[in-house]
Design a protein around this motif. Structure first.
Motif, PDB file in Angstrom:
ATOM      1  N   LYS A   5      58.186  34.477   0.283  1.00  0.00           N
ATOM      2  CA  LYS A   5      58.867  33.283  -0.203  1.00  0.00           C
ATOM      3  C   LYS A   5      60.270  33.338   0.366  1.00  0.00           C
ATOM      4  N   VAL A   6      60.818  32.178   0.699  1.00  0.00           N
ATOM      5  CA  VAL A   6      62.185  32.105   1.213  1.00  0.00           C
ATOM      6  C   VAL A   6      62.976  31.160   0.324  1.00  0.00           C
ATOM      7  N   ARG A  17      63.217  26.052  -1.494  1.00  0.00           N
ATOM      8  CA  ARG A  17      62.310  27.186  -1.552  1.00  0.00           C
ATOM      9  C   ARG A  17      61.110  26.901  -0.655  1.00  0.00           C
ATOM     10  N   VAL A  21      55.348  31.812   3.544  1.00  0.00           N
ATOM     11  CA  VAL A  21      56.009  31.954   4.842  1.00  0.00           C
ATOM     12  C   VAL A  21      55.328  33.077   5.632  1.00  0.00           C
ATOM     13  N   LEU A  24      59.411  34.213  10.432  1.00  0.00           N
ATOM     14  CA  LEU A  24      60.813  33.838  10.307  1.00  0.00           C
ATOM     15  C   LEU A  24      61.520  34.332  11.567  1.00  0.00           C
ATOM     16  N   ILE A  33      61.459  28.757  10.189  1.00  0.00           N
ATOM     17  CA  ILE A  33      60.503  29.218   9.190  1.00  0.00           C
ATOM     18  C   ILE A  33      59.155  28.557   9.439  1.00  0.00           C
ATOM     19  N   ILE A  48      70.607  35.633   6.911  1.00  0.00           N
ATOM     20  CA  ILE A  48      69.794  36.341   5.931  1.00  0.00           C
ATOM     21  C   ILE A  48      70.734  37.098   4.996  1.00  0.00           C
ATOM     22  N   ILE A  51      66.476  40.799   1.864  1.00  0.00           N
ATOM     23  CA  ILE A  51      65.017  40.790   1.972  1.00  0.00           C
ATOM     24  C   ILE A  51      64.483  41.788   0.955  1.00  0.00           C
ATOM     25  N   VAL A  58      62.778  36.488   0.604  1.00  0.00           N
ATOM     26  CA  VAL A  58      63.892  36.477   1.525  1.00  0.00           C
ATOM     27  C   VAL A  58      64.915  35.488   1.002  1.00  0.00           C
ATOM     28  N   ARG A  59      66.169  35.908   0.902  1.00  0.00           N
ATOM     29  CA  ARG A  59      67.249  35.006   0.486  1.00  0.00           C
ATOM     30  C   ARG A  59      68.117  34.704   1.695  1.00  0.00           C
ATOM     31  N   LEU A  60      68.295  33.403   1.954  1.00  0.00           N
ATOM     32  CA  LEU A  60      69.163  32.942   3.022  1.00  0.00           C
ATOM     33  C   LEU A  60      70.419  32.350   2.416  1.00  0.00           C
TER      34      LEU A  60
END
Length: 64
Positions: A5-6, A17, A21, A24, A33, A48, A51, A58-60
């Protein structure tokens, strides 16, 4: 198979969200993505932030 998930955060607030995924790619300040079921997406002016491999997240951080 393991999908991630991102989460895209802007100014500390979750903006978007992506689920399921599969790929990336970091291209400068653009993150591309790919998912199993939706069209590919691009997050511009992003980096990024973290992770979590065990949690599949994954948090952007998007700037600007």
């Amino acid at each position: 198979m393991c999908q991630m998930k991102v989460v895209v955060e802007k100014q500390g607030v979750e903006q978007q969200r992506y689920e399921d995924v599969t790929n990336l790619v970091v291209d400068g300040s653009t993150i591309k993505i790919s998912t199993l079921f939706a069209e590919a997406a691009e997050v511009k002016n992003a980096a990024i932030r973290s992770i979590d491999f065990m949690g599949g997240l994954v948090r952007l951080q998007q700037n600007g």
